[in-house]
Design a protein around this motif. Sequence first.
Motif, PDB file in Angstrom:
ATOM      1  N   ALA A 132       0.828  -1.214   0.000  1.00 49.24           N
ATOM      2  CA  ALA A 132       0.000   0.000   0.000  1.00 49.24           C
ATOM      3  C   ALA A 132       0.860   1.261   0.000  1.00 49.24           C
ATOM      4  CB  ALA A 132      -0.934  -0.001   1.201  1.00 49.24           C
ATOM      5  N   VAL A 133       2.102   1.145   0.486  1.00 48.29           N
ATOM      6  CA  VAL A 133       3.065   2.240   0.476  1.00 48.29           C
ATOM      7  C   VAL A 133       4.286   1.752  -0.293  1.00 48.29           C
ATOM      8  CG1 VAL A 133       4.680   3.544   1.940  1.00 48.29           C
ATOM      9  CG2 VAL A 133       2.298   3.330   2.621  1.00 48.29           C
ATOM     10  N   THR A 134       4.727   2.559  -1.261  1.00 43.71           N
ATOM     11  CA  THR A 134       5.915   2.174  -2.018  1.00 43.71           C
ATOM     12  C   THR A 134       7.104   3.080  -1.726  1.00 43.71           C
ATOM     13  OG1 THR A 134       5.121   3.471  -3.904  1.00 43.71           O
ATOM     14  CG2 THR A 134       4.619   1.103  -3.896  1.00 43.71           C
ATOM     15  N   ALA A 135       6.876   4.236  -1.115  1.00 41.92           N
ATOM     16  CA  ALA A 135       7.976   5.114  -0.728  1.00 41.92           C
ATOM     17  C   ALA A 135       8.828   4.377   0.302  1.00 41.92           C
ATOM     18  CB  ALA A 135       7.431   6.415  -0.143  1.00 41.92           C
ATOM     19  N   VAL A 136      10.143   4.468   0.162  1.00 37.92           N
ATOM     20  CA  VAL A 136      11.017   3.656   1.007  1.00 37.92           C
ATOM     21  C   VAL A 136      11.674   4.420   2.155  1.00 37.92           C
ATOM     22  CG1 VAL A 136      11.495   1.921  -0.738  1.00 37.92           C
ATOM     23  CG2 VAL A 136      12.953   3.945  -0.600  1.00 37.92           C
ATOM     24  N   ASP A 137      11.769   5.718   2.054  1.00 40.10           N
ATOM     25  CA  ASP A 137      12.439   6.507   3.085  1.00 40.10           C
ATOM     26  C   ASP A 137      11.512   6.675   4.288  1.00 40.10           C
ATOM     27  OD1 ASP A 137      13.568   8.490   4.700  1.00 40.10           O
ATOM     28  OD2 ASP A 137      14.299   9.666   3.000  1.00 40.10           O
ATOM     29  N   ARG A 138      11.855   6.014   5.396  1.00 38.76           N
ATOM     30  CA  ARG A 138      11.011   6.051   6.606  1.00 38.76           C
ATOM     31  C   ARG A 138      10.791   7.477   7.108  1.00 38.76           C
ATOM     32  NH1 ARG A 138      12.224   2.360  11.540  1.00 38.76           N
ATOM     33  NH2 ARG A 138      10.221   1.339  11.402  1.00 38.76           N
ATOM     34  N   ALA A 139      11.846   8.272   7.123  1.00 43.85           N
ATOM     35  CA  ALA A 139      11.721   9.642   7.619  1.00 43.85           C
ATOM     36  C   ALA A 139      10.767  10.449   6.744  1.00 43.85           C
ATOM     37  CB  ALA A 139      13.093  10.315   7.684  1.00 43.85           C
ATOM     38  N   TRP A 140      10.854  10.266   5.439  1.00 48.63           N
ATOM     39  CA  TRP A 140       9.961  10.959   4.518  1.00 48.63           C
ATOM     40  C   TRP A 140       8.507  10.517   4.744  1.00 48.63           C
ATOM     41  CZ3 TRP A 140       8.903  14.886   1.646  1.00 48.63           C
ATOM     42  CH2 TRP A 140       7.916  14.809   0.665  1.00 48.63           C
ATOM     43  N   CYS A 141       8.293   9.231   4.848  1.00 52.75           N
ATOM     44  CA  CYS A 141       6.934   8.709   5.068  1.00 52.75           C
ATOM     45  C   CYS A 141       6.344   9.271   6.362  1.00 52.75           C
ATOM     46  CB  CYS A 141       6.940   7.186   5.106  1.00 52.75           C
ATOM     47  SG  CYS A 141       7.297   6.430   3.505  1.00 52.75           S
ATOM     48  N   ARG A 142       7.137   9.271   7.408  1.00 56.44           N
ATOM     49  CA  ARG A 142       6.672   9.800   8.696  1.00 56.44           C
ATOM     50  C   ARG A 142       6.338  11.281   8.568  1.00 56.44           C
ATOM     51  NH1 ARG A 142      10.408  10.293  14.052  1.00 56.44           N
ATOM     52  NH2 ARG A 142      10.270   8.035  14.153  1.00 56.44           N
ATOM     53  N   ALA A 143       7.225  12.046   7.939  1.00 58.32           N
ATOM     54  CA  ALA A 143       7.014  13.487   7.800  1.00 58.32           C
ATOM     55  C   ALA A 143       5.745  13.784   6.998  1.00 58.32           C
ATOM     56  CB  ALA A 143       8.229  14.142   7.135  1.00 58.32           C
ATOM     57  N   VAL A 144       5.536  13.058   5.910  1.00 62.68           N
ATOM     58  CA  VAL A 144       4.332  13.251   5.100  1.00 62.68           C
ATOM     59  C   VAL A 144       3.096  12.907   5.923  1.00 62.68           C
ATOM     60  CG1 VAL A 144       3.049  12.372   3.091  1.00 62.68           C
ATOM     61  CG2 VAL A 144       5.480  12.945   2.875  1.00 62.68           C
ATOM     62  N   CYS A 145       3.152  11.814   6.642  1.00 60.80           N
ATOM     63  CA  CYS A 145       2.030  11.369   7.467  1.00 60.80           C
ATOM     64  C   CYS A 145       1.674  12.411   8.524  1.00 60.80           C
ATOM     65  CB  CYS A 145       2.387  10.032   8.118  1.00 60.80           C
ATOM     66  SG  CYS A 145       1.064   9.328   9.109  1.00 60.80           S
ATOM     67  N   LEU A 146       2.649  12.893   9.255  1.00 60.62           N
ATOM     68  CA  LEU A 146       2.391  13.864  10.318  1.00 60.62           C
ATOM     69  C   LEU A 146       1.895  15.201   9.757  1.00 60.62           C
ATOM     70  CD1 LEU A 146       5.412  13.107  12.668  1.00 60.62           C
ATOM     71  CD2 LEU A 146       3.012  12.450  12.984  1.00 60.62           C
ATOM     72  N   ALA A 147       2.494  15.636   8.657  1.00 61.32           N
ATOM     73  CA  ALA A 147       2.054  16.903   8.046  1.00 61.32           C
ATOM     74  C   ALA A 147       0.629  16.779   7.534  1.00 61.32           C
ATOM     75  CB  ALA A 147       3.004  17.285   6.907  1.00 61.32           C
ATOM     76  N   LEU A 148       0.312  15.655   6.935  1.00 58.39           N
ATOM     77  CA  LEU A 148      -1.038  15.448   6.409  1.00 58.39           C
ATOM     78  C   LEU A 148      -2.062  15.377   7.539  1.00 58.39           C
ATOM     79  CD1 LEU A 148      -2.804  15.077   3.937  1.00 58.39           C
ATOM     80  CD2 LEU A 148      -2.312  12.621   4.050  1.00 58.39           C
ATOM     81  N   LEU A 149      -1.710  14.735   8.649  1.00 60.70           N
ATOM     82  CA  LEU A 149      -2.619  14.717   9.802  1.00 60.70           C
ATOM     83  C   LEU A 149      -2.968  16.141  10.223  1.00 60.70           C
ATOM     84  CD1 LEU A 149      -1.225  11.878  12.093  1.00 60.70           C
ATOM     85  CD2 LEU A 149      -3.558  12.043  11.205  1.00 60.70           C
ATOM     86  N   GLU A 150      -1.969  17.005  10.281  1.00 59.02           N
ATOM     87  CA  GLU A 150      -2.220  18.391  10.687  1.00 59.02           C
ATOM     88  C   GLU A 150      -3.070  19.129   9.667  1.00 59.02           C
ATOM     89  OE1 GLU A 150      -1.673  19.714  13.680  1.00 59.02           O
ATOM     90  OE2 GLU A 150      -1.000  17.680  14.109  1.00 59.02           O
ATOM     91  N   ARG A 151      -2.779  18.942   8.394  1.00 58.46           N
ATOM     92  CA  ARG A 151      -3.540  19.647   7.346  1.00 58.46           C
ATOM     93  C   ARG A 151      -4.999  19.197   7.337  1.00 58.46           C
ATOM     94  NH1 ARG A 151      -2.126  24.196   5.975  1.00 58.46           N
ATOM     95  NH2 ARG A 151      -3.321  23.934   4.088  1.00 58.46           N
ATOM     96  N   VAL A 152      -5.231  17.902   7.457  1.00 59.26           N
ATOM     97  CA  VAL A 152      -6.609  17.398   7.460  1.00 59.26           C
ATOM     98  C   VAL A 152      -7.318  17.875   8.732  1.00 59.26           C
ATOM     99  CG1 VAL A 152      -8.045  15.319   7.554  1.00 59.26           C
ATOM    100  CG2 VAL A 152      -6.129  15.450   5.937  1.00 59.26           C
ATOM    101  N   HIS A 153      -6.622  17.882   9.843  1.00 58.25           N
ATOM    102  CA  HIS A 153      -7.213  18.371  11.093  1.00 58.25           C
ATOM    103  C   HIS A 153      -7.610  19.843  10.981  1.00 58.25           C
ATOM    104  CE1 HIS A 153      -7.965  19.120  15.292  1.00 58.25           C
ATOM    105  NE2 HIS A 153      -7.033  20.049  15.299  1.00 58.25           N
ATOM    106  N   ASP A 154      -6.802  20.633  10.273  1.00 56.99           N
ATOM    107  CA  ASP A 154      -7.041  22.070  10.154  1.00 56.99           C
ATOM    108  C   ASP A 154      -8.168  22.425   9.186  1.00 56.99           C
ATOM    109  OD1 ASP A 154      -5.061  22.580  12.006  1.00 56.99           O
ATOM    110  OD2 ASP A 154      -3.521  23.035  10.505  1.00 56.99           O
ATOM    111  N   LEU A 155      -8.638  21.464   8.392  1.00 59.45           N
ATOM    112  CA  LEU A 155      -9.736  21.756   7.461  1.00 59.45           C
ATOM    113  C   LEU A 155     -10.985  22.181   8.220  1.00 59.45           C
ATOM    114  CD1 LEU A 155      -9.639  18.824   4.876  1.00 59.45           C
ATOM    115  CD2 LEU A 155      -9.264  21.243   4.402  1.00 59.45           C
ATOM    116  N   PRO A 156     -11.683  23.198   7.739  1.00 56.33           N
ATOM    117  CA  PRO A 156     -12.952  23.564   8.375  1.00 56.33           C
ATOM    118  C   PRO A 156     -13.970  22.438   8.221  1.00 56.33           C
ATOM    119  CG  PRO A 156     -12.284  25.191   6.704  1.00 56.33           C
ATOM    120  CD  PRO A 156     -11.314  24.057   6.635  1.00 56.33           C
ATOM    121  N   ALA A 157     -14.851  22.308   9.175  1.00 57.17           N
ATOM    122  CA  ALA A 157     -15.857  21.238   9.147  1.00 57.17           C
ATOM    123  C   ALA A 157     -16.707  21.285   7.882  1.00 57.17           C
ATOM    124  CB  ALA A 157     -16.739  21.311  10.384  1.00 57.17           C
TER     125      ALA A 157
END
Length: 188
Positions: A132-157
């Motif tokens: 389901a994930v093909t990106a191999v750099d763990r640090a990159w995957c983590r950074a994308v995941c955490l940033a996306l969590l914040e962006r989705v959280h910040d979306l207005p209802a």
Amino acid sequence: MTVTKRLRADAERNTARILEAAETVLADEPGAPLERVADAAGLTRATVHRRFATRAALLEALGARLEDRYRQAFEDAGALTGEPRAALERLAERVFELKVGHRFAVGLPGTPGEEVLTRLDDLLDRLRAAGAVTAVDRAWCRAVCLALLERVHDLPAASPELGGADEVRARAELFTRTLLGALGPGAS
């Protein structure tokens, strides 16, 4: 001996009351003094200061409490044992519930901590092993995941991306779909 146990139990109850009150008070007014926390907890200022000598000690306890909740979210989601994509979505639901219910504590430095981040890396590794994930750099995957969590959280209802459905569920689905689209097959 009974007196000591009773005092310990009282102290534990007071600590829980202080932390609950602090989450509520500091979510509304991040700079509120400890006296406001004491009032909200129904305790004296001295009681709060006996348990948390400084504001920094209280913030550290709030961070540790949130960290425990993040660890529990991984367990509740079956993040390290269940089917990885479903576990990712369940974990996202738990995280968005925490972010809504613990607005103040979520922004504390050091949250999530290393143990939680390691569990996240492990889940991303499981997603990689499942294809389901093909990106191999763990640090990159983590950074994308955490940033996306914040962006989705910040979306207005009312955001069209959330589709007007159950807000927490909609956020979890958007997060999962977007993360796997960004890190998954065909993303490179």
